[in-house]
Scaffold this active site. Structure first.
Site, mmCIF file in Angstrom:
data_model
loop_
_atom_site.group_PDB
_atom_site.id
_atom_site.type_symbol
_atom_site.label_atom_id
_atom_site.label_comp_id
_atom_site.label_asym_id
_atom_site.label_seq_id
_atom_site.Cartn_x
_atom_site.Cartn_y
_atom_site.Cartn_z
ATOM 1 C CB SER A 293 -0.957 -0.048 1.192
ATOM 2 O OG SER A 293 -1.918 0.969 1.124
ATOM 3 C CG ASP A 304 7.537 4.664 -11.140
ATOM 4 O OD1 ASP A 304 8.120 3.585 -11.358
ATOM 5 O OD2 ASP A 304 6.298 4.766 -11.064
ATOM 6 C CE LYS A 318 -4.806 -2.483 0.825
ATOM 7 N NZ LYS A 318 -4.943 -1.040 0.569
#
Length: 554
Positions: A293, A304, A318
């Protein structure tokens, strides 16, 4: 000509609009019809069923069954569970500040780990103390849940706690005043060597970003020029807190997360809003399969944006967003309202939850995931958690160590630690503490004397192989080899304790250190024997390797 085209387009869209309207009407009709059926069914049960029904229990069971067909994160909280929901969202509760566990032999709940600076520790409670009574009510045979409910209460309220100390056999009673307890989101941070800072974050509860900022600034002032952020076993929490934490290391004005849902209010963009603390310091993030999460938002965003190296094993996956909603009569529901997408545009959700036919789970295979790219052009994928830039698996626990550490197994390890603490008023600092060979030999003697046994996986596999060989007619010919293997694999606890001495001794050391130096000390000590931490230190020490890992493969 343009007017004619617009008219034709609007006429063409009329059947489509009508179809959508008809679909909405049909859906609303089905909703109303099924709610009427449910209401009438319950009224009939309440009127005609042979026994008197408990409305809260029966309807609550129906609600839970309905939600179970959706996903495991959509949960209903009746009035008596509101404190549980609040504790999950904030990390706070009111109690004595201690972990308790059940002692099988004594059939009592005992203190397992008092938290530093909390009421239990202030009252002098220690690991192993047996809870005899609370406000005069005996606790013998009570479960952990039952005892915990008695220990918790409103902040400022007091009670009398009677305990028995196993090392002396004496009982004593202390008055404890409950206070608001918040699980430490950063139980330990510190320096590893002269230049590497370490921060362990256990959850994304309210205020954790401020604690993270304070910890990071302190480490920089102490000389940290590199950072290890440990998100292992961090199940997540507040998305907003995750965004604030990432903002510490990336510039202002960068979109980190986008949530998308069916309703407009479920669609939102989260952008960094503050000036960062440091955009250049090399960072390694440690993750494992329990990193989930908000932890994945943090690790995935840093990956990223090529702002950190991710080390460990693939994370949980998740990518669903939950929002709490208030319901009548002081009840509420935590509802999955959308999915989140991190800077590359990917969603890390690993499982599809299908709702038709009662609901089922479907894990997204790697072959159906999609390729996305980091800022530097490295390939990353959606649909299966965060894949680390460097995969490093922790040292595996031998079977005997797993059984020694199990709560439902023998308490021989617990009893040894309790006795050790009673015999040693103080120990060395957490990172320097070592259990001597003679101390470990005493532990081995006690384990063997206790009659401790455990299931050996190799023996089970050999038994399965023998059954197969008998079935296929090969056993008689291979019988001598089977007998030799049985002799070599014969259960020998003392031998196995010596064979896995290093791992088991480290387990004992961690438990002992926790009793003296609390959770922070346990983490400090455990990092000395941590495969992932070793890998992080190697990468941070090698500038060329760090830079290589952030470049796309040619």
């Amino acid at each position: 000509m343009i007017k004619l085209f617009a008219l034709a387009l609007s006429v063409a869209c009329l059947p489509l609009a009508g179809a959508f309207a008809q679909k909405d009407r049909n859906h609303n009709l089905e909703v109303g019809k099924n709610l009427d059926i449910f209401t009438q069914l319950y009224k009939t049960l309440d009127l005609m069923y042979v026994d008197t029904l408990d409305p809260g229990e029966v309807v609550g069971t129906g609600i839970k069954a309905m939600l179970s067909s959706l996903d495991p994160y959509t949960e209903y909280y009746p009035e008596d569970k509101q404190k549980e929901l609040k504790m999950m969202l904030t990390g706070k509760y009111a109690g004595i500040g201690a972990v308790v566990r059940y002692h099988l032999r004594e059939k009592h709940v005992i203190i397992d780990e008092p938290y530093e600076g909390m009421p239990a520790a202030a009252a002098g409670l220690r690991k192993g103390d047996m809870i005899v009574s609370i406000d005069g009510k005996p606790m013998a045979g009570k479960t952990v849940s039952e005892v915990s409910s008695k220990l918790r209460g409103e902040p400022g309220t007091s009670f009398m706690l009677k305990v028995e100390r196993p090392t002396t056999g004496k009982t004593f009673t202390v008055k404890i005043t409950r206070r608001s307890i918040k699980f430490p989101d950063i139980p330990y941070y510190g320096m590893r060597g002269d230049s590497v800072g370490y921060i362990g974050l256990t959850g994304f509860t309210e205020g954790c970003a401020k604690n993270m900022r304070r910890s990071f600034v302190d480490l920089k002032q102490r000389g940290a020029t590199k950072l290890v952020l440990d998100l292992r076993n961090n199940g997540g929490g507040s998305l907003a807190e995750a965004v604030e934490i990432v903002n510490m290391w990336v510039p202002k004005g960068i979109t980190l997360v986008e949530t998308r849902g069916k309703q407009r209010q479920a669609t939102r963009t989260y952008t960094t809003r503050q000036e960062p603390v440091d955009t250049l310091m090399p960072i390694v993030v440690l993750v494992n399969e329990e990193t989930a999460s908000a932890s994945e938002i943090t690790a995935g965003s840093l990956q990223d944006l090529d702002r950190a190296i991710i080390i460990g094993t693939r994370t949980y996956g998740k990518g669903l967003v939950q929002t709490p909603f208030d319901l009548p009569y002081n009840t509420s529901v935590k509802l999955t309202t959308g999915k989140y997408y991190i800077p590359s545009g990917r969603c890390v959700q690993a499982i599809n939850y299908k709702h038709s036919g009662g609901g089922y789970r479907e894990r997204i295979p790697d072959s159906l995931t999609h390729v996305f790219h980091t800022r530097n052009g490295r390939e990353v994928r959606d649909g299966g958690g965060i894949k680390p830039d460097m995969e490093v698996r922790p040292d595996t626990m031998p079977n005997i160590a797993v059984y020694l550490d199990r709560i439902d197994s023998t308490e021989v390890m617990l009893d040894y630690v309790v006795d050790y603490v009673a015999a040693h008023p103080a120990i060395a600092p957490a990172a320097a503490f070592r259990l001597s060979d003679s101390d470990y030999a005493e532990f081995v003697r006690r384990v063997v004397k206790s009659g401790f046994t455990y299931d050996q996986v190799t023996v089970k596999r050999l038994e399965e192989l023998e059954k197969t060989a008998r079935f296929e007619g090969y056993y008689d010919e291979a019988k001598p080899e089977f007998e030799q293997l049985k002799a070599k694999l014969k259960h020998n606890v003392a031998r196995d304790l010596e064979r896995h001495k290093d791992i088991i001794r480290h387990m004992l050391e961690t438990d002992i250190v926790t009793a003296y130096h609390y959770q922070a000390g346990a983490i400090d000590a455990a990092l000395n024997h941590d495969a992932l931490m070793d890998a992080a230190l190697r990468v941070l020490a090698d500038r060329a390797e760090y830079a290589r890992l952030l470049k796309p493969e040619k």
